[in-house]
Scaffold this motif. Structure first.
Motif, PDB file in Angstrom:
ATOM      1  N   ASN A  25      14.971 -11.373  50.277  1.00  0.00           N
ATOM      2  CA  ASN A  25      15.999 -12.123  49.543  1.00  0.00           C
ATOM      3  C   ASN A  25      16.084 -11.743  48.076  1.00  0.00           C
ATOM      4  OD1 ASN A  25      16.565 -13.578  51.879  1.00  0.00           O
ATOM      5  ND2 ASN A  25      14.966 -15.090  51.425  1.00  0.00           N
ATOM      6  N   HIS A  28      19.615  -6.889  46.805  1.00  0.00           N
ATOM      7  CA  HIS A  28      21.017  -6.861  47.227  1.00  0.00           C
ATOM      8  C   HIS A  28      21.097  -6.006  48.496  1.00  0.00           C
ATOM      9  CE1 HIS A  28      22.654  -8.752  43.632  1.00  0.00           C
ATOM     10  NE2 HIS A  28      21.886  -7.967  42.897  1.00  0.00           N
ATOM     11  N   LYS A  31      26.802  -4.784  52.407  1.00  0.00           N
ATOM     12  CA  LYS A  31      27.536  -5.463  53.486  1.00  0.00           C
ATOM     13  C   LYS A  31      28.744  -4.632  53.907  1.00  0.00           C
ATOM     14  CE  LYS A  31      26.154 -10.069  52.012  1.00  0.00           C
ATOM     15  NZ  LYS A  31      26.430 -11.227  51.201  1.00  0.00           N
ATOM     16  N   GLU A  37      25.810  -8.190  56.670  1.00  0.00           N
ATOM     17  CA  GLU A  37      24.810  -7.264  56.136  1.00  0.00           C
ATOM     18  C   GLU A  37      24.672  -6.036  57.027  1.00  0.00           C
ATOM     19  OE1 GLU A  37      21.102  -9.305  55.557  1.00  0.00           O
ATOM     20  OE2 GLU A  37      21.791 -10.294  53.717  1.00  0.00           O
ATOM     21  N   LEU A  48      17.021  -0.015  47.682  1.00  0.00           N
ATOM     22  CA  LEU A  48      18.007  -1.035  47.322  1.00  0.00           C
ATOM     23  C   LEU A  48      17.697  -1.629  45.945  1.00  0.00           C
ATOM     24  CD1 LEU A  48      18.569  -2.891  50.724  1.00  0.00           C
ATOM     25  CD2 LEU A  48      19.980  -1.130  49.647  1.00  0.00           C
ATOM     26  N   GLN A  49      18.717  -2.283  45.384  1.00  0.00           N
ATOM     27  CA  GLN A  49      18.576  -2.836  44.035  1.00  0.00           C
ATOM     28  C   GLN A  49      17.950  -4.238  44.062  1.00  0.00           C
ATOM     29  OE1 GLN A  49      21.495  -4.739  40.753  1.00  0.00           O
ATOM     30  NE2 GLN A  49      22.193  -2.741  41.469  1.00  0.00           N
ATOM     31  N   LYS A  51      17.403  -7.917  42.757  1.00  0.00           N
ATOM     32  CA  LYS A  51      18.355  -8.797  42.065  1.00  0.00           C
ATOM     33  C   LYS A  51      17.976  -9.007  40.601  1.00  0.00           C
ATOM     34  CE  LYS A  51      19.860 -11.187  46.270  1.00  0.00           C
ATOM     35  NZ  LYS A  51      19.704 -12.380  47.127  1.00  0.00           N
ATOM     36  N   LYS A  54      19.349  -6.354  37.019  1.00  0.00           N
ATOM     37  CA  LYS A  54      20.424  -6.593  36.047  1.00  0.00           C
ATOM     38  C   LYS A  54      19.891  -7.330  34.825  1.00  0.00           C
ATOM     39  CE  LYS A  54      24.644  -7.118  37.723  1.00  0.00           C
ATOM     40  NZ  LYS A  54      25.843  -7.719  38.339  1.00  0.00           N
ATOM     41  N   TYR A 404      11.952  -4.841  52.029  1.00  0.00           N
ATOM     42  CA  TYR A 404      13.214  -5.531  52.335  1.00  0.00           C
ATOM     43  C   TYR A 404      13.715  -5.363  53.768  1.00  0.00           C
ATOM     44  CZ  TYR A 404      14.911  -0.927  50.753  1.00  0.00           C
ATOM     45  OH  TYR A 404      15.088   0.418  50.566  1.00  0.00           O
TER      46      TYR A 404
END
Length: 422
Positions: A25, A28, A31, A37, A48-49, A51, A54, A404
């Motif tokens: 969770n 990101h 999708k 997803e 993957l990035q 969250k 940022k 993830y």
């Protein structure tokens, strides 16, 4: 591990019992157009990035906006020594001491900087040994080093090849090469986990063999950093390099990592390219001093740290540090083993896994050959919401990433593959 079971219930149960499941969770997940997803299995190409990324980058943008040049000393995370915020957690990821690790440049650039120091050819000992299906960039880099030193770039490369009809490399064959040509080989440079087959080599054994024959030894750990326990210090390797955008989730083309063994930390006689960031921190800004190299891996830096890229690396490393590489590697073995178990149900007449079966001899990637399949199979998987990776001539690479990817991801991937094949 043979106690895997079939069925969606089993996969969901494993996810419920998984202590690391919550980390999914924190990423990101891409999708499709309907908002569902995708099954993302290409952490071996681009992670993957997180969250939090940022926020980490925004912090630096804010400090730059509000402080300008003063951010070098006054930012929340002062920029002057920003790379130092990454050192300890990166060293933990690759099994090294802090003095042995630095984050700088990009992967192939680091490989060249290492070869400047550790590839010291003579008229009789000048060859470089690599694996025959090394990542192309590694091959191009070593060939260009040979040319740079005035040697023939084909004759100077020694290839460690699989036996006829096999995909994987045998350490026995490396021993034979070194027995025959060891005194002509200046450098052994192997991909720690091979990008194509997913084979994880015994770094310590290779290093011992190389050193016994007077060769320097280095590894490209791009496909190992962040998913296997590399134990670089204990391996005894002279150097290693890796990228951070695969299993270390730092974003496309982000900075790379570099390891130089502690025994070289204070050796000022080593040839190297230098810049002001490899100079003594206390006198760096006096601007008039003769060069005074920093001990350890930091002494290979050239330039000041690129803050925005490092902020993204910090976001991911902070999370990985929280989990620890041991737990990640443990889950990885279980998840990849489950993937293998499900694929084997499809039958050997349909599917062949070219990645080693022994969990200690592979990373979290399985390279799959499907009988009589071409790239259209990979395209159909993509249409069915599976992001995997095609490599010519006939391999689909899938990497269930422990941070993830879930057991349910793996289950759904194999179900979709089954439907396409039928």
């Amino acid at each position: 591990m043979s106690d895997y079971k079939l069925g969606l219930d089993y996969a969901q149960q494993q996810d419920q019992n998984d202590a690391l499941a919550g980390y999914r969770n924190q990423f990101h997940i891409p999708k499709n157009e309907q908002g569902n997803e995708l099954i993302y299995m290409t952490g071996n190409s681009l992670g993957l990035q997180p969250k939090t990324t940022k926020n980490y980058i925004n912090q630096e943008l804010e400090d730059w906006a509000n402080l300008g040049v003063e951010g070098h000393t006054e930012a929340k995370n002062p920029w002057l020594g920003y790379h130092e915020f990454l050192t300890k957690s990166m060293a933990n990821v690759v099994g090294a001491k802090s003095i042995e690790v630095v984050v700088m440049n990009t992967l192939t650039a680091n490989l060249h900087f290492m070869m400047v120091s550790f590839y010291k050819p003579t008229k009789t000992r000048y060859k470089i040994l690599i694996e025959s299906n090394a990542f192309p960039s590694d091959k191009y880099a070593v060939e260009s080093q040979l040319r740079h030193h005035g040697f023939d770039d084909k004759e100077g490369v020694v290839l460690w090849k699989p036996r006829k009809g096999e995909e994987l490399l045998r350490t026995k064959d490396l021993e034979t090469i070194l027995k025959d040509q060891g005194d002509e080989i200046a450098l052994i440079m192997i991909g720690g986990v091979n990008y194509y087959t997913g084979q994880f080599f015994d770094l310590k054994k290779i290093t011992e063999l190389g050193h016994k024959h007077g060769c320097k030894v280095g590894f490209d750990c791009a496909h190992g950093a962040g998913n296997v326990e590399l134990n670089l210090h204990d391996s005894g390797a002279d150097f290693a390099v890796w990228c951070t955008y695969k299993y270390l989730n730092s974003g496309p083309g982000s900075l790379a990592g570099c390891f130089v063994h502690e025994r070289h930390a204070h050796d000022n006689s080593l040839n190297r390219f230098t810049g002001w960031w490899s100079h003594n921190k206390q006198t760096r800004f006096n601007m008039r001093d003769e060069f005074d190299v920093i001990p350890g891996a930091e002494g290979w830096q050239l330039s000041n740290p690129p803050i925005l890229s490092m902020a993204a690396i910090k976001a991911s490393l902070d999370m990985i540090e929280e989990v620890g590489i041991k737990k990640l590697a443990k889950k990885s073995k279980k998840l990849t083993g489950y993937f293998e178990f499900l694929l084997k149900q499809l039958g050997e007449d349909t599917i062949r896994i070219i990645t080693p079966e022994k969990p200690n001899e592979r990373g979290c990637q399985l390279s799959i050959q499907v009988k009589n399949a071409d790239k259209s199979l990979h395209n159909k998987l993509t249409e069915n919401g599976v992001i995997s990776d095609w490599r010519e001539p006939d391999v689909i690479r899938c990497a269930p990433v422990p941070l993830y990817n879930s057991f349910e991801d793996v289950y759904n991937l194999v179900e979709r593959l089954k439907r396409i094949l039928n």
